[in-house]
Design an enzyme around this catalytic site. Structure first.
Site, PDB file in Angstrom:
ATOM      1  CB  SER A  31      -0.938  -0.074   1.204  1.00  0.00           C
ATOM      2  OG  SER A  31      -2.079   0.678   0.933  1.00  0.00           O
ATOM      3  CG  HIS A  81      -5.662  -2.573   0.746  1.00  0.00           C
ATOM      4  ND1 HIS A  81      -4.925  -2.236  -0.365  1.00  0.00           N
ATOM      5  CD2 HIS A  81      -5.173  -1.826   1.770  1.00  0.00           C
ATOM      6  CE1 HIS A  81      -4.050  -1.310  -0.032  1.00  0.00           C
ATOM      7  NE2 HIS A  81      -4.169  -1.051   1.254  1.00  0.00           N
TER       8      HIS A  81
HETATM    9  C1  GCU Z   1      -5.316   4.782   1.905  1.00  0.00           C
HETATM   10  C2  GCU Z   1      -4.743   5.562   0.753  1.00  0.00           C
HETATM   11  C3  GCU Z   1      -3.941   4.669  -0.193  1.00  0.00           C
HETATM   12  C4  GCU Z   1      -2.937   3.865   0.566  1.00  0.00           C
HETATM   13  C5  GCU Z   1      -3.610   3.134   1.691  1.00  0.00           C
HETATM   14  C6  GCU Z   1      -2.676   2.362   2.615  1.00  0.00           C
HETATM   15  O1  GCU Z   1      -6.319   3.931   1.440  1.00  0.00           O
HETATM   16  O2  GCU Z   1      -5.784   6.216   0.104  1.00  0.00           O
HETATM   17  O3  GCU Z   1      -3.293   5.448  -1.169  1.00  0.00           O
HETATM   18  O4  GCU Z   1      -2.260   2.984  -0.281  1.00  0.00           O
HETATM   19  O5  GCU Z   1      -4.295   4.051   2.518  1.00  0.00           O
HETATM   20  O6  GCU Z   1      -1.510   2.697   2.729  1.00  0.00           O
HETATM   21  O7  GCU Z   1      -3.160   1.448   3.284  1.00  0.00           O
END
Ligand code: GCU
Length: 412
Positions: A252, A393
């Site tokens: 992420s 995710h």
């Molecule tokens: C949020 C953000 C993302 C990121 C994510 C994370 O959702 O919008 O861009 O990748 O956090 O780091 O878990």
């Protein structure tokens, strides 16, 4: 009137998840110089690469300061016989001068290893103590986002978090496959909130004579990537690790970071982006899920100030994220998506990996051997690797097993 304004604001910020509404776009060409000349052969690439890298520095992530800080290393609490005598747990504090925060590096390696081993290096979200349930792992004193499940309150981590993120780190699998694992809590390098760049390692770099930050001054992603390179500096001194074979991995926001670290620091032998999405592996021009405007509004400290110019104007970006992946060439790079993680735009991640292929092929590798997005849970591996896994995710054992397969291919 107000209702209309609110409706317009809502429409402007509501993410698009409909493939039919992805705007038409033309990607900036990797193999054409800014002056229009073609990049005809492999020997042309370094000059073209330098042009593109500069654009990412000035327009997206900001410039990493060239100042070299002294690094002091303090090893402590090494446990030679963790887990019934099979693994070694090593902890090291890195400091960069008097005013430095403590950056805690946690390293695991197999007790059975008889020679230096390749390693995965990745930042973690919630502290080293969450990576494995072990009472000896130091709990960071750095700022942390509150999290009831992991016992973080008043922005401080606690005992309750021990092992709370262990399922993201597959330590035994990694060690059994002959690799070490090194990790740092990203907030040790720079706490993840917008404080005007006053905390973490920023004060060690900020110029007190400069009143205003430059529009291309680095943001937190740049700072975290800098921290990964410092961890690599340390690993180069660790005789148990083969530092010529370090895979930098991140999930992420930390996947955006691993890509940027791998781009800037050619010592990283392999780069892995796990569900990195917008500002990471996903093409910005698709505006699918998270967009440039949205990410800059939510996380104003992640990128450089100039990146705001492209809020809602992705088509005016002089680069797109396939070019970031291409900057890693010819070193192996792996992009992983999760099918339910639409916010990170799995298709946009695949397409960016696919569009980086031309540079990998120019440099004599097989690039990404797939013309279309592969089926669910079917990894494709050339010099570029890609999979889209079932689920959301996260970082799962499935992801780690693919990274290990990919590392076996390239680092063995
Ligand atoms: C949020 C953000 C993302 C990121 C994510 C994370 O959702 O919008 O861009 O990748 O956090 O780091 O878990």
């Amino acid at each position: 009137m107000l209702a209309n304004l609110l409706l317009m604001a809502y429409i402007a910020t509501e993410p698009n998840y409909d493939e039919a509404k992805v705007p038409g776009y033309t990607l900036p060409d990797l193999l054409t110089f800014a002056d229009g000349q073609p990049v005809a052969q492999a020997s042309d690439w370094p000059a073209r690469r330098a042009e593109i890298l500069e654009l990412f520095e000035t327009e997206v992530y900001g410039k990493t300061p060239e100042i070299q800080l002294p690094m002091e290393v303090e090893a402590f609490a090494e446990v030679l016989n963790a887990q019934d005598g099979t693994i070694v747990q090593q902890q090291v504090i890195l400091r960069f001068g008097e005013a430095s925060p403590e950056v805690n590096l946690l390293i695991y390696r197999s007790k059975a290893a008889t020679q230096p081993v390749p390693a995965f290096l990745g930042l973690n979200f919630n502290g080293n103590h969450t990576v494995r349930a072990d009472p000896g792992i130091c709990i960071t004193e750095a700022w942390m986002r509150n999290n009831a499940d992991l016992g973080v309150s008043d922005n401080r981590a606690s005992e309750q978090g021990r092992g709370g993120q262990a399922d993201r780190w597959a330590i035994e699998t990694i060690l059994n496959r002959g690799y070490a694992l090194a990790t740092i809590y990203y907030g040790d390098i720079d706490p993840d909130f917008d404080d005007g760049f006053q905390n973490g390692v920023h004060p060690l770099f900020n110029d007190p004579n400069r009143e205003k930050r430059a529009a291309d001054a680095w943001g937190s992603i740049g700072t975290w990537a800098w921290g990964l390179s410092r961890a690599l500096d340390y690993l180069e001194t660790d005789s148990n690790i083969d530092a010529s074979k370090i895979a930098v991995m991140g999930h992420s926001r930390l996947g955006k970071t691993s890509l940027w670290a791998g781009t800037q620091d050619p010592r990283f032998a392999l780069v892995i982006s796990n569900n990195s999405g917008c500002g990471g592996a996903a093409l910005s021009r698709r505006r699918f899920g998270e967009t440039v405007g949205r990410i800059n509004r939510s996380f104003p400290h992640w990128f450089c100030h100039n990146f705001n110019r492209y809020n809602g104007k992705e088509d005016q970006l002089p680069i797109d994220q396939h070019q970031l992946i291409a900057l890693i060439a010819p070193r192996p790079v792996y992009v992983a998506s999760a099918v339910e993680d639409l916010w990170a735009d799995p298709k946009g991640e695949f397409l960016a990996a696919k569009h980086a292929d031309s540079v990998y092929r120019l440099l004599g590798t097989d690039g990404l051997p797939a013309n279309q997005m592969p089926d669910l849970d079917q990894a494709v591996m050339g010099q570029i690797g890609y999979h889209v896994r079932s689920g959301g995710h996260n970082v799962t054992l499935y992801d780690w097993e693919r990274y290990l397969d990919f590392a076996d291919r390239h680092l063995r």
